[in-house]
Design an enzyme around this catalytic site. Structure first.
Site: not given
Ligand SMILES: O=C(O)C1=C[C@@H](OP(=O)(O)O)[C@@H](O)[C@H](O)C1
Ligand SMILES: C=C(OP(=O)(O)O)C(=O)O
Length: 416
Positions: A20, A25, A67, A96, A144, A295, A322, A326, A369
């Site tokens: 994913k 990206r 997210g 968020r 992110q 994750d 998240k 969590r 999750r």
């Molecule tokens: O860049 C990404 O694809 C992600 C970064 C992570 O988030 P954080 O940087 O907010 O921890 C991860 O938890 C998310 O599921 C995917």
């Molecule tokens: C945190 C997650 O996703 P996102 O932040 O992209 O919603 C995830 O997939 O566990």
């Protein structure tokens, strides 16, 4: 959904869809550089939502719980000249944070307004030509935001220089972004607190097709590691290569060290086999900082709880923002499977193990999750998982794939 008490069948092969994180990206990069050709895109709802947002050209985009889609599209729409977009999401998405990213984009001249609460979606974004240059960003909230800036960097005439302030969270996700950019010919560097992405007109100009095959999703694979660890039987997974762009491939080492699950790669088909050691001596206590792979935290906690191994997991400061909080969700639901815990804002540890409840019903808090990490507990006891459809977010085929690996224990009893 009721998961009856089951036994893990031997050596079933599951094909997991594309990562994913890599898919999302690549979708943004493909929208910016049309000569990229993607294979094995994720079938997750988050990826489908992002793909639709990029293809539809609508004025209002709703990314629901996704997210990365929310964060990556914020920068993408900020540089779409002449277009105004309202970017919104689910109720949870509106809680968020997005302020560090919006502040950084504003330093570059972006025009973004908050439509409800300051610092949170929904956003109204008026696209402009941004020239790039230097930006400062708080790096401890979500990686992110930084990836989002890096993805548009090469489209800016001065590229982008990102100064990371404070502690840097979820580092492997930033490394993943840098490696993907390099693979498609975009130069970059990361030294100390500074990430640079060079401008790149080349990638598009020479219009040579750039093929990119996405490896399968290691976060999704983690639930099968948990099954193998609790059920002490083998499972095979495709398509996973020994070298990975995903930080969550650390699951191989984690499940070997703490639960004795060995990973064997079988090159040709990009297949891996998870083989639990029969006489493995479990550790007294798992002490682990999981900031690099947030994750995987739920998966590890449930496996440890099921095997009654005490644990102390730190580095989890991003878990509270998240899909749900969590840490609190884990604490509530681990209790139901007989594991008492304490938490802080960035950690969780087990304090005692008791007899699990007789009728277990796991709440999932709109978090995929939560559903997937608790499912392997059915190898020990029947349980029900509430709102099982939450898995769509990252792994729509999860329940079907899980069913392939299990046989209800009553069936086995009848055959004997
Ligand atoms: O860049 C990404 O694809 C992600 C970064 C992570 O988030 P954080 O940087 O907010 O921890 C991860 O938890 C998310 O599921 C995917
Ligand atoms: C945190 C997650 O996703 P996102 O932040 O992209 O919603 C995830 O997939 O566990």
């Amino acid at each position: 959904m009721i998961l009856t008490k089951s036994t893990l069948l031997s050596n079933k092969t599951i094909t997991v869809s594309g990562s994913k994180s890599i898919s999302n990206r690549l979708l943004i990069l493909h929208a910016l550089f049309s000569n990229i050709r993607i294979t094995n895109l994720s079938d997750s709802q988050d990826t489908k939502l992002l793909q639709a947002a990029l293809e539809n050209n609508s004025d209002t985009i709703d990314v629901h719980h996704a997210g990365t889609a929310m964060r990556f599209l914020t920068s993408y729409f900020a540089i779409r000249e002449g277009k105004t977009t309202i970017l919104t999401g689910s109720d949870r998405m509106k809680q968020r944070p997005i302020k560090p990213l919006v502040d950084a984009l504003k330093q570059l001249g972006a025009e973004i307004d908050y439509l409800e609460n300051n610092g949170y979606p929904p956003l109204k974004i008026r696209g402009h030509k941004l020239r790039g240059g230097e930006v400062k960003i708080q790096a401890n909230v979500s990686s992110q935001f930084i990836t989002s800036l890096m993805l548009i960097g090469a489209k800016l005439e001065n590229g982008i220089t990102i100064i990371l302030e404070g502690k840097i969270t979820s580092i492997p996700y930033l490394e993943m972004t840098l490696k993907i950019l390099r693979t498609i010919g975009i130069s970059n560097s990361w030294e100390s607190d500074t990430i640079k992405v060079e401008p790149n007109i080349q990638t598009e100009k020479n219009s040579q097709i750039i093929p990119f095959t996405i490896e399968s999703d290691w976060s999704s694979a983690s639930y099968f590691y948990s099954l193998a660890a609790i059920g002490r039987n083998s499972i095979s997974l495709k398509c996973f290569k020994p070298f990975s762009l995903q930080g969550d491939s650390a699951i191989r080492e984690l499940y070997w060290e703490y639960f004795g699950v060995n990973t064997i790669s079988e090159g040709a088909e990009a297949k891996i086999s998870l083989l639990p050691e029969s006489n493995f001596k479990y550790p007294e206590r798992i002490e682990l900082n999981m900031n690099a792979c947030p994750d995987l935290a739920q998966t590890i906690c449930v496996t440890a709880a099921a095997l009654k191994i005490s644990f102390h997991i730190t580095g989890l400061e991003t878990l509270k923002i998240k899909e749900t909080d969590r840490l609190s969700a884990l604490q509530n639901e681990l209790f139901k499977i007989g594991c008492l815990t304490e938490t802080t804002d960035e950690s969780i540890w087990s304090t005692n193990f008791i007899e699990p409840a007789a009728n277990i019903s796991i709440e999932t808090y709109t978090d995929h999750r939560m559903a997937m990490s608790f499912a392997p507990f059915c190898l020990l006891q029947e349980l029900s998982i509430e709102n099982e459809e939450v898995v769509q977010k990252s792994y729509p085929n999860f329940w079907a794939d899980l069913a392939q690996c299990l046989t209800p224990q009553t069936d086995l009893d009848e055959k004997q």
